[in-house]
Scaffold this motif. Sequence first.
Motif, PDB file in Angstrom:
ATOM      1  N   LYS A   1       6.041  12.071  11.007  1.00 47.66           N
ATOM      2  CA  LYS A   1       5.669  12.121   9.597  1.00 47.66           C
ATOM      3  C   LYS A   1       6.541  13.192   8.958  1.00 47.66           C
ATOM      4  CE  LYS A   1       0.922  10.678  10.184  1.00 47.66           C
ATOM      5  NZ  LYS A   1      -0.488  11.017   9.995  1.00 47.66           N
TER       6      LYS A   1
ATOM      7  N   LEU B   1       7.440  14.492   4.964  1.00 46.77           N
ATOM      8  CA  LEU B   1       7.348  14.457   3.500  1.00 46.77           C
ATOM      9  C   LEU B   1       6.671  13.194   2.972  1.00 46.77           C
ATOM     10  CD1 LEU B   1      10.907  15.816   2.667  1.00 46.77           C
ATOM     11  CD2 LEU B   1       8.781  17.110   2.884  1.00 46.77           C
ATOM     12  N   GLY B   2       5.603  12.767   3.621  1.00 44.84           N
ATOM     13  CA  GLY B   2       4.853  11.611   3.143  1.00 44.84           C
ATOM     14  C   GLY B   2       5.377  10.283   3.636  1.00 44.84           C
ATOM     15  N   TYR B   3       6.346  10.304   4.517  1.00 45.21           N
ATOM     16  CA  TYR B   3       6.908   9.083   5.092  1.00 45.21           C
ATOM     17  C   TYR B   3       6.733   9.083   6.597  1.00 45.21           C
ATOM     18  CZ  TYR B   3       9.307   8.427   0.647  1.00 45.21           C
ATOM     19  OH  TYR B   3       9.592   8.258  -0.677  1.00 45.21           O
TER      20      TYR B   3
ATOM     21  N   MET C   1       6.170   4.311   4.109  1.00 46.09           N
ATOM     22  CA  MET C   1       5.232   5.238   3.479  1.00 46.09           C
ATOM     23  C   MET C   1       4.097   5.533   4.449  1.00 46.09           C
ATOM     24  SD  MET C   1       6.101   6.116   0.381  1.00 46.09           S
ATOM     25  CE  MET C   1       4.565   6.809  -0.138  1.00 46.09           C
ATOM     26  N   ASP C   2       3.621   6.767   4.446  1.00 45.70           N
ATOM     27  CA  ASP C   2       2.462   7.147   5.227  1.00 45.70           C
ATOM     28  C   ASP C   2       1.244   6.519   4.551  1.00 45.70           C
ATOM     29  OD1 ASP C   2       0.435   8.325   6.671  1.00 45.70           O
ATOM     30  OD2 ASP C   2       1.119  10.376   6.358  1.00 45.70           O
TER      31      ASP C   2
ATOM     32  N   LYS D   1      -1.823   7.084   4.706  1.00 41.88           N
ATOM     33  CA  LYS D   1      -2.795   8.053   4.196  1.00 41.88           C
ATOM     34  C   LYS D   1      -2.409   8.544   2.801  1.00 41.88           C
ATOM     35  CE  LYS D   1      -4.158   9.708   8.723  1.00 41.88           C
ATOM     36  NZ  LYS D   1      -4.155  10.837   9.652  1.00 41.88           N
ATOM     37  N   LYS D   2      -1.128   8.565   2.502  1.00 40.41           N
ATOM     38  CA  LYS D   2      -0.659   9.046   1.201  1.00 40.41           C
ATOM     39  C   LYS D   2      -0.877   8.010   0.090  1.00 40.41           C
ATOM     40  CE  LYS D   2       1.005  12.945   2.685  1.00 40.41           C
ATOM     41  NZ  LYS D   2       0.458  14.221   2.296  1.00 40.41           N
TER      42      LYS D   2
END
Length: 99
Positions: A76, A78-80, A89-90, A92-93
Amino acid sequence: MPFGLTNALATFQAYINNVLRKYLDVFVVVYLDDILVYSKTYEEHVQHVRYVLTALRDADLRIKPEKTEFHKHKVKFLGYIVSRDGLKMDSKKIKAITS
């Protein structure tokens, strides 16, 4: 890094960019204190990690072992989610947007 000082984050980003300049966008991506080392082979990766750790040591910068992961195939950042399959994309984000 002291927070609350004017331009502290920008100054630190410039500093870490200078420390790792010869490796940036070759096998390293850096955002403030998040450093991602990427390589095509395991052997290449070991050498790249050594280059980065040596550069950090020479600049008298320290890492926190408990916040460090080595030789991962999926991370993970920076949100990826970065993996051999590419960039995603993560979930959870984006959960708030999808639900």
